[in-house]
Write a protein that holds these residues in place. Structure first.
Motif, PDB file in Angstrom:
ATOM      1  N   GLU A 186       1.387   0.771 -11.826  1.00  0.00           N
ATOM      2  CA  GLU A 186       1.442   2.045 -10.825  1.00  0.00           C
ATOM      3  C   GLU A 186       1.774   1.337  -9.625  1.00  0.00           C
TER       4      GLU A 186
ATOM      5  N   ARG B  65       4.549   2.371  -7.077  1.00  0.00           N
ATOM      6  CA  ARG B  65       4.028   3.229  -5.777  1.00  0.00           C
ATOM      7  C   ARG B  65       5.164   2.222  -4.609  1.00  0.00           C
TER       8      ARG B  65
ATOM      9  N   LEU C  72       0.025   9.067 -13.952  1.00  0.00           N
ATOM     10  CA  LEU C  72       0.975   8.445 -15.160  1.00  0.00           C
ATOM     11  C   LEU C  72       0.019   8.854 -16.393  1.00  0.00           C
TER      12      LEU C  72
ATOM     13  N   ILE D  32       5.369  11.572 -15.872  1.00  0.00           N
ATOM     14  CA  ILE D  32       4.967  10.978 -14.514  1.00  0.00           C
ATOM     15  C   ILE D  32       5.140  11.829 -13.378  1.00  0.00           C
TER      16      ILE D  32
END
Length: 115
Positions: free
Chosen positions: A19, A23, A65, A70
């Motif tokens: 993640e 990001r 997630l 998503i």
């Protein structure tokens, strides 16, 4: 994140994974002004309480997630068309999902604000 609050990936030169990598990729897209929490309020409160008990940093919930989905909420800069930025975020999330072994996820990109 180390106990001193320093990003371990930055210290070692390692690339962020999971993640955190997604990001970072999304934050680098031209026109993305910021990421907003995509998780619901209850999930953010539970994360904050759990982090307090464990004495760690709470999960930001900027990106949610799940097994086949998503969810991303962004702020878009006024210098770019929101639709253009959303398409770029969607494409980035799709490519990340494919590279991570997530096949045909449902991807939801929401513009939370124009900044």
């Amino acid at each position: 994140m180390s106990a001193a609050g320093v990003d371990d990936a930055a210290m070692t030169g390692a690339q962020p994974t999971g993640e955190a990598a997604l990001r970072a990729e999304i934050a680098a897209i031209p026109g993305v002004a910021r990421l907003y929490p995509a998780s619901n309020v209850v999930a953010r409160i539970a994360s904050a309480v759990g982090a307090t008990v464990a004495r760690t940093e709470p999960g930001g919930g900027d990106i949610v997630l799940a097994e086949a989905s998503i969810a991303i909420r962004i702020g878009v800069g006024a210098d770019r068309a929101a639709a253009e930025v959303c398409r770029a975020v969607y494409a980035t999330a799709r490519d990340w999902a494919a590279a991570s072994g997530m096949h045909e996820p449902s991807i939801r990109v929401t513009v939370a604000g124009i900044e």
